[in-house]
Design a protein around this motif. Structure first.
Motif, PDB file in Angstrom:
ATOM      1  N   GLN A  16       0.831  -1.204   0.000  1.00 37.66           N
ATOM      2  CA  GLN A  16       0.000   0.000   0.000  1.00 37.66           C
ATOM      3  C   GLN A  16       0.863   1.251   0.000  1.00 37.66           C
ATOM      4  OE1 GLN A  16      -2.419  -0.606   3.474  1.00 37.66           O
ATOM      5  NE2 GLN A  16      -4.033  -1.691   2.348  1.00 37.66           N
ATOM      6  N   ARG A  17       1.925   1.217   0.769  1.00 34.39           N
ATOM      7  CA  ARG A  17       2.819   2.378   0.855  1.00 34.39           C
ATOM      8  C   ARG A  17       3.544   2.611  -0.470  1.00 34.39           C
ATOM      9  NH1 ARG A  17       8.262   2.850   2.415  1.00 34.39           N
ATOM     10  NH2 ARG A  17       8.814   4.913   3.227  1.00 34.39           N
ATOM     11  N   ARG A  18       3.953   1.544  -1.099  1.00 36.99           N
ATOM     12  CA  ARG A  18       4.718   1.697  -2.337  1.00 36.99           C
ATOM     13  C   ARG A  18       3.846   1.995  -3.551  1.00 36.99           C
ATOM     14  NH1 ARG A  18       9.328  -3.135  -2.088  1.00 36.99           N
ATOM     15  NH2 ARG A  18      10.567  -2.245  -0.385  1.00 36.99           N
ATOM     16  N   TYR A  19       2.677   1.371  -3.608  1.00 35.63           N
ATOM     17  CA  TYR A  19       1.877   1.456  -4.833  1.00 35.63           C
ATOM     18  C   TYR A  19       0.609   2.297  -4.702  1.00 35.63           C
ATOM     19  CZ  TYR A  19       4.912  -2.166  -6.648  1.00 35.63           C
ATOM     20  OH  TYR A  19       6.004  -2.859  -7.086  1.00 35.63           O
ATOM     21  N   ASP A  48       3.489  -3.270 -17.015  1.00 32.94           N
ATOM     22  CA  ASP A  48       4.547  -2.793 -16.120  1.00 32.94           C
ATOM     23  C   ASP A  48       4.094  -2.797 -14.663  1.00 32.94           C
ATOM     24  OD1 ASP A  48       6.243  -2.420 -18.242  1.00 32.94           O
ATOM     25  OD2 ASP A  48       5.854  -0.274 -18.443  1.00 32.94           O
ATOM     26  N   VAL A  49       2.858  -2.342 -14.420  1.00 36.09           N
ATOM     27  CA  VAL A  49       2.354  -2.301 -13.043  1.00 36.09           C
ATOM     28  C   VAL A  49       2.212  -3.711 -12.471  1.00 36.09           C
ATOM     29  CG1 VAL A  49       0.349  -1.737 -11.613  1.00 36.09           C
ATOM     30  CG2 VAL A  49       1.182  -0.085 -13.275  1.00 36.09           C
ATOM     31  N   ALA A  50       1.612  -4.618 -13.245  1.00 39.05           N
ATOM     32  CA  ALA A  50       1.422  -5.983 -12.771  1.00 39.05           C
ATOM     33  C   ALA A  50       2.766  -6.664 -12.514  1.00 39.05           C
ATOM     34  CB  ALA A  50       0.609  -6.785 -13.794  1.00 39.05           C
ATOM     35  N   LEU A  51       3.723  -6.462 -13.414  1.00 42.93           N
ATOM     36  CA  LEU A  51       5.046  -7.068 -13.252  1.00 42.93           C
ATOM     37  C   LEU A  51       5.754  -6.503 -12.028  1.00 42.93           C
ATOM     38  CD1 LEU A  51       7.326  -8.857 -14.311  1.00 42.93           C
ATOM     39  CD2 LEU A  51       8.076  -6.930 -15.729  1.00 42.93           C
ATOM     40  N   SER A  52       5.667  -5.193 -11.844  1.00 41.51           N
ATOM     41  CA  SER A  52       6.337  -4.555 -10.720  1.00 41.51           C
ATOM     42  C   SER A  52       5.785  -5.062  -9.394  1.00 41.51           C
ATOM     43  CB  SER A  52       6.162  -3.035 -10.806  1.00 41.51           C
ATOM     44  OG  SER A  52       6.757  -2.397  -9.706  1.00 41.51           O
ATOM     45  N   ILE A  53       4.461  -5.176  -9.298  1.00 39.24           N
ATOM     46  CA  ILE A  53       3.845  -5.665  -8.057  1.00 39.24           C
ATOM     47  C   ILE A  53       4.243  -7.111  -7.787  1.00 39.24           C
ATOM     48  CG2 ILE A  53       1.643  -6.247  -6.952  1.00 39.24           C
ATOM     49  CD1 ILE A  53       0.437  -3.802  -8.343  1.00 39.24           C
ATOM     50  N   VAL A  55       6.970  -8.701  -8.816  1.00 42.93           N
ATOM     51  CA  VAL A  55       8.383  -8.755  -8.432  1.00 42.93           C
ATOM     52  C   VAL A  55       8.563  -8.305  -6.987  1.00 42.93           C
ATOM     53  CG1 VAL A  55      10.651  -7.723  -8.839  1.00 42.93           C
ATOM     54  CG2 VAL A  55       9.281  -8.501 -10.768  1.00 42.93           C
ATOM     55  N   CYS A  56       7.809  -7.256  -6.621  1.00 39.38           N
ATOM     56  CA  CYS A  56       7.891  -6.764  -5.238  1.00 39.38           C
ATOM     57  C   CYS A  56       7.431  -7.831  -4.260  1.00 39.38           C
ATOM     58  CB  CYS A  56       7.042  -5.503  -5.090  1.00 39.38           C
ATOM     59  SG  CYS A  56       7.063  -4.789  -3.437  1.00 39.38           S
ATOM     60  N   GLU A  57       6.311  -8.472  -4.555  1.00 39.82           N
ATOM     61  CA  GLU A  57       5.791  -9.526  -3.680  1.00 39.82           C
ATOM     62  C   GLU A  57       6.779 -10.684  -3.565  1.00 39.82           C
ATOM     63  OE1 GLU A  57       0.947  -9.092  -4.265  1.00 39.82           O
ATOM     64  OE2 GLU A  57       2.123 -10.257  -5.725  1.00 39.82           O
ATOM     65  N   GLU A  58       7.356 -11.094  -4.689  1.00 40.34           N
ATOM     66  CA  GLU A  58       8.289 -12.220  -4.672  1.00 40.34           C
ATOM     67  C   GLU A  58       9.570 -11.868  -3.916  1.00 40.34           C
ATOM     68  OE1 GLU A  58       8.804 -13.130  -8.774  1.00 40.34           O
ATOM     69  OE2 GLU A  58       6.889 -14.218  -8.951  1.00 40.34           O
ATOM     70  N   THR A  59      10.021 -10.613  -4.046  1.00 39.21           N
ATOM     71  CA  THR A  59      11.222 -10.177  -3.328  1.00 39.21           C
ATOM     72  C   THR A  59      10.989 -10.209  -1.826  1.00 39.21           C
ATOM     73  OG1 THR A  59      11.870  -8.746  -5.173  1.00 39.21           O
ATOM     74  CG2 THR A  59      12.875  -8.299  -3.033  1.00 39.21           C
ATOM     75  N   LEU A  60       9.804  -9.758  -1.410  1.00 37.81           N
ATOM     76  CA  LEU A  60       9.472  -9.777   0.016  1.00 37.81           C
ATOM     77  C   LEU A  60       9.344 -11.219   0.527  1.00 37.81           C
ATOM     78  CD1 LEU A  60       6.848  -6.886   0.144  1.00 37.81           C
ATOM     79  CD2 LEU A  60       9.209  -6.819   0.986  1.00 37.81           C
ATOM     80  N   GLN A  61       8.787 -12.096  -0.282  1.00 39.10           N
ATOM     81  CA  GLN A  61       8.622 -13.490   0.114  1.00 39.10           C
ATOM     82  C   GLN A  61       9.966 -14.195   0.280  1.00 39.10           C
ATOM     83  OE1 GLN A  61       6.086 -15.183  -2.882  1.00 39.10           O
ATOM     84  NE2 GLN A  61       4.250 -14.085  -2.192  1.00 39.10           N
ATOM     85  N   ARG A  88      14.526   4.168  -0.464  1.00 40.43           N
ATOM     86  CA  ARG A  88      14.339   5.403  -1.228  1.00 40.43           C
ATOM     87  C   ARG A  88      14.568   5.173  -2.716  1.00 40.43           C
ATOM     88  NH1 ARG A  88      17.494   9.756   2.720  1.00 40.43           N
ATOM     89  NH2 ARG A  88      15.839   9.931   4.299  1.00 40.43           N
ATOM     90  N   LEU A  89      15.577   4.370  -3.033  1.00 41.45           N
ATOM     91  CA  LEU A  89      15.847   4.058  -4.440  1.00 41.45           C
ATOM     92  C   LEU A  89      14.695   3.261  -5.037  1.00 41.45           C
ATOM     93  CD1 LEU A  89      19.648   3.110  -4.235  1.00 41.45           C
ATOM     94  CD2 LEU A  89      18.635   5.167  -5.267  1.00 41.45           C
ATOM     95  N   THR A  90      14.144   2.338  -4.243  1.00 45.93           N
ATOM     96  CA  THR A  90      12.993   1.553  -4.708  1.00 45.93           C
ATOM     97  C   THR A  90      11.808   2.461  -5.010  1.00 45.93           C
ATOM     98  OG1 THR A  90      13.660  -0.402  -3.439  1.00 45.93           O
ATOM     99  CG2 THR A  90      11.345  -0.251  -4.090  1.00 45.93           C
ATOM    100  N   LEU A  91      11.520   3.380  -4.102  1.00 48.36           N
ATOM    101  CA  LEU A  91      10.400   4.301  -4.305  1.00 48.36           C
ATOM    102  C   LEU A  91      10.640   5.218  -5.498  1.00 48.36           C
ATOM    103  CD1 LEU A  91       9.634   5.276  -0.586  1.00 48.36           C
ATOM    104  CD2 LEU A  91       8.314   3.757  -2.074  1.00 48.36           C
ATOM    105  N   ALA A  92      11.892   5.618  -5.711  1.00 44.36           N
ATOM    106  CA  ALA A  92      12.218   6.472  -6.848  1.00 44.36           C
ATOM    107  C   ALA A  92      11.999   5.723  -8.162  1.00 44.36           C
ATOM    108  CB  ALA A  92      13.664   6.955  -6.750  1.00 44.36           C
TER     109      ALA A  92
END
Length: 312
Positions: A16-19, A48-53, A55-61, A88-92
């Motif tokens: 939620q914070r990132r997206y 791009d949005v679906a892929l980014s989400i 990748v983010c979920e898999e990285t956290l897992q 910060r780099l991730t959010l950028a």
């Protein structure tokens, strides 16, 4: 005691914070009404949005419990100073992706959910220039269309169509200046729409005629009755109609939407002529193309057109 519930909660907060709102973002459905029509203009951003989400979920897992809880607090924010820079780099990086989101009208103005409430606006006594332009095209007025749209992706021909329509309406009425803009009578504007045969929603003309007694309904060129069945299709009805057309074309005529050339439109034209229901070949092709855009990618890949149904 398992950490999974709290980890799942924190993961939700991180996303939620990132997206933000993009977690619920869905590709707009674009209908071919008036003006340019690019139904695939949101495809790249949606991917791009679906892929980014994902990748983010898999990285956290992939983080161990120790790594995960050492990095994030209960609000989903980075709690360890050693990870603040990477966050910060991730959010950028995500911000750069989000800035590529096309504006809502990037592929055309017939966006589902943006349709003008013609009954409401036809009851008005006066319209501003922005309102008149929006209603003449068919979308709900939201003030100046271009506010906040600078630098966001949009097809050039869509903007060109908007500017041309706006210039035409602006030139034929006195809208005042920027310092003291004025509105014009709805009856005058709509009579002019009808007089110059401007391509505007027929629902708008009919509603304005009803509430302002303009008398333009008596000049119907097609001689249509005013029964409920003769009302112009709203976007949802039109979508249903196009789905029926593409299903019948594919399963009844063996139409292949992916083929560069197809004999199907000509066959349909010939049979319509035999029934005395002549329809222009370009119109048939347009409706087939519009219907094909409604097919899900998975359906499009797996369902091939059938052989044409044999006549008795």
């Amino acid at each position: 005691m398992s950490n999974e519930p709290s980890r799942a909660y924190i993961t939700k907060k991180i996303l939620q914070r990132r997206y933000g709102r993009l977690l619920k973002w869905r590709k707009p459905v674009v209908h071919n009404i008036r003006g340019p029509f690019h139904p695939d203009v949101f495809d790249g951003f949606a991917f791009d949005v679906a892929l980014s989400i994902r990748v983010c979920e898999e990285t956290l897992q992939d983080l161990t419990d120790e790594e995960f809880f050492e990095r994030f607090d209960l609000r989903g924010e980075v709690s360890n100073e050693t990870h603040i820079l990477s966050e910060r780099l991730t959010l950028a990086e995500l911000k750069a992706v989000f800035q590529q989101e096309p504006v809502w009208f990037a592929g055309g103005f017939g966006v589902e959910g943006r349709e003008a409430d013609v009954q409401h606006w036809a009851r008005m006594q006066r319209w501003s220039l922005d309102e008149a332009v929006a209603l003449s095209i068919g979308y709900e007025p939201y003030g100046d269309l271009l506010d906040g749209a600078d630098g966001m992706p949009v097809q050039n021909d869509v903007l060109a169509y908007y500017y041309k329509r706006r210039a035409l309406i602006e030139d034929n009425f006195d809208w005042g200046g920027e310092a003291s803009p004025r509105k014009n009578c709805v009856s005058d504007v709509v009579r002019w729409f009808d007089q110059v045969v401007l391509d505007v929603p027929q629902q708008l003309l009919a509603a304005a005629d009803k509430y302002h007694a303009l008398g333009i309904g008596k000049k119907s060129k097609l001689g249509c009755s005013s029964s409920a069945d003769d009302k112009p299709l709203d976007p949802r009805e039109r979508s249903t109609m196009l789905k029926m057309i593409i299903a019948l074309a594919m399963k009844g005529y063996g139409y292949d939407p992916s083929a560069e050339r197809s004999p199907t439109p000509t066959e349909i034209e010939s049979e319509m002529n035999l029934l005395g229901l002549g329809i222009n070949l370009d119109t048939i092709r347009k409706h087939l193309r519009s219907g094909a855009t409604l097919l899900d990618d998975e359906v499009f890949d797996n369902v091939r057109p059938s052989e044409r149904i044999k006549k008795e």
